[in-house]
Design an enzyme around this catalytic site. Structure first.
Site, PDB file in Angstrom:
ATOM      1  N   SER A 246       0.820  -1.211   0.000  1.00 50.75           N
ATOM      2  CA  SER A 246       0.000   0.000   0.000  1.00 50.75           C
ATOM      3  C   SER A 246       0.857   1.266   0.000  1.00 50.75           C
ATOM      4  CB  SER A 246      -0.913   0.023   1.226  1.00 50.75           C
ATOM      5  OG  SER A 246      -1.702  -1.131   1.274  1.00 50.75           O
TER       6      SER A 246
HETATM    7  N1  SAM Z   1      -0.979  -4.216   3.931  1.00 51.96           N
HETATM    8  C1  SAM Z   1      -0.205  -4.709   2.822  1.00 51.96           C
HETATM    9  C2  SAM Z   1       1.192  -4.171   2.821  1.00 51.96           C
HETATM   10  O1  SAM Z   1       1.495  -3.311   3.643  1.00 51.96           O
HETATM   11  O2  SAM Z   1       1.967  -4.639   1.981  1.00 51.96           O
HETATM   12  C3  SAM Z   1      -0.886  -4.401   1.512  1.00 51.96           C
HETATM   13  C4  SAM Z   1      -1.647  -5.509   1.055  1.00 51.96           C
HETATM   14  S1  SAM Z   1      -2.411  -5.526  -0.501  1.00 51.96           S
HETATM   15  C5  SAM Z   1      -3.006  -3.924  -0.801  1.00 51.96           C
HETATM   16  C6  SAM Z   1      -3.856  -6.456  -0.016  1.00 51.96           C
HETATM   17  C7  SAM Z   1      -3.581  -7.874   0.367  1.00 51.96           C
HETATM   18  O3  SAM Z   1      -4.807  -8.458   0.802  1.00 51.96           O
HETATM   19  C8  SAM Z   1      -3.066  -8.754  -0.761  1.00 51.96           C
HETATM   20  O4  SAM Z   1      -1.831  -9.282  -0.416  1.00 51.96           O
HETATM   21  C9  SAM Z   1      -4.139  -9.851  -0.881  1.00 51.96           C
HETATM   22  O5  SAM Z   1      -3.619 -11.114  -1.226  1.00 51.96           O
HETATM   23  C10 SAM Z   1      -4.746  -9.828   0.497  1.00 51.96           C
HETATM   24  N2  SAM Z   1      -6.097 -10.377   0.625  1.00 51.96           N
HETATM   25  C11 SAM Z   1      -7.159 -10.239  -0.198  1.00 51.96           C
HETATM   26  N3  SAM Z   1      -8.226 -10.889   0.297  1.00 51.96           N
HETATM   27  C12 SAM Z   1      -7.830 -11.449   1.470  1.00 51.96           C
HETATM   28  C13 SAM Z   1      -8.468 -12.248   2.463  1.00 51.96           C
HETATM   29  N4  SAM Z   1      -9.756 -12.616   2.375  1.00 51.96           N
HETATM   30  N5  SAM Z   1      -7.753 -12.638   3.534  1.00 51.96           N
HETATM   31  C14 SAM Z   1      -6.459 -12.285   3.680  1.00 51.96           C
HETATM   32  N6  SAM Z   1      -5.788 -11.544   2.764  1.00 51.96           N
HETATM   33  C15 SAM Z   1      -6.469 -11.131   1.680  1.00 51.96           C
END
Ligand code: SAM
Length: 222
Positions: free
Chosen positions: A62
């Site tokens: 992000s």
């Molecule tokens: N907070 C993260 C960082 O600082 O790098 C950014 C993460 S990215 C914007 C969103 C993440 O949510 C992705 O890695 C994706 O695989 C994960 N994601 C999507 N749906 C999810 C779920 N139901 N449970 C856990 N992770 C999930």
């Protein structure tokens, strides 16, 4: 050679403080975490631009401003128990680990969860646990949470997450009927079954995929 420490402090001043992030603890946490340790190899010099960057599995780390904005909105105190859904690179979890007592982070891609875990351990962040799973179900064994931050956008707020909030707990989640365009919402649990919802503005996140999120290919699962 690129001076990451200088770039990080410039980022905190220019992209966060000047754009309205006012919580001193959040600014301090953002200044403490080396974002270059969470980006993919070759992207280190872009670590302090205020933009999201690609990571493995077609996901993103992000934008720093959004991480700070969500952390500020969650009003995290040093004694808080916090859940992050969507650990991705582990960067936001690292920031949260400077603000809270305990951070639990869930990531649906095992490879990302593993790398995030290794990076957090390398930085000696001992108050963070990362596991692979569907974060729309929360992490019941670690609940109740004072704050839950969802780093991916869903069609609605999963009931399991609302129910795993402490009374007074805050859920920060991007919600929208389109997969990649959402409103950031803060839901506060006022009492059992009673919630207050506030709109914090437009955001743009990768989809939250899971039982109470989107299906792998587009349509809402609920
Ligand atoms: N907070 C993260 C960082 O600082 O790098 C950014 C993460 S990215 C914007 C969103 C993440 O949510 C992705 O890695 C994706 O695989 C994960 N994601 C999507 N749906 C999810 C779920 N139901 N449970 C856990 N992770 C999930």
């Amino acid at each position: 050679m690129f001076d990451h420490d200088y770039a990080r402090h410039q980022m905190v001043e220019r992209h966060l403080a000047r754009r309205g992030i006012a919580d001193a603890r959040v600014l301090k946490a953002m200044a403490a975490v080396p974002r270059e340790a969470f980006v993919e190899q070759g992207f280190e010099e872009f670590a302090y631009e205020d933009s999201l960057l690609p990571i493995a599995e077609g996901q993103t780390i992000s934008q720093p401003y959004i991480v700070a904005r969500m952390a500020e909105a969650a009003e995290i105190e040093a004694t808080d128990n916090v859940l992050e859904v969507g650990a991705g690179s582990g960067y936001a979890a690292a920031v949260l680990s400077h603000l809270a007592r305990q951070v639990s982070a869930i990531e649906r891609h095992a490879a990302l969860a593993e790398t995030a875990s290794q990076r957090l351990a390398a930085l000696d962040r001992r108050n963070v646990a990362v596991r692979t799973g569907d974060g729309t179900k929360g992490w019941p064994e670690k609940a109740p949470f004072d704050a839950i931050l969802v780093s991916a956008g869903g069609p609605s707020a999963p009931m399991a997450l609302k129910e795993q909030l402490e009374i007074g707990g805050r859920l920060i989640i991007p919600i929208g009927q389109q997969e990649r365009s959402q409103r950031l919402v803060r839901i506060t649990r006022l009492a059992a079954g009673r919630y207050e919802e506030e709109d914090l503005g437009a955001v743009f996140f990768v989809p939250l995929i899971g039982e109470a999120g989107w299906r792998e290919h587009s349509q809402p699962a609920t």
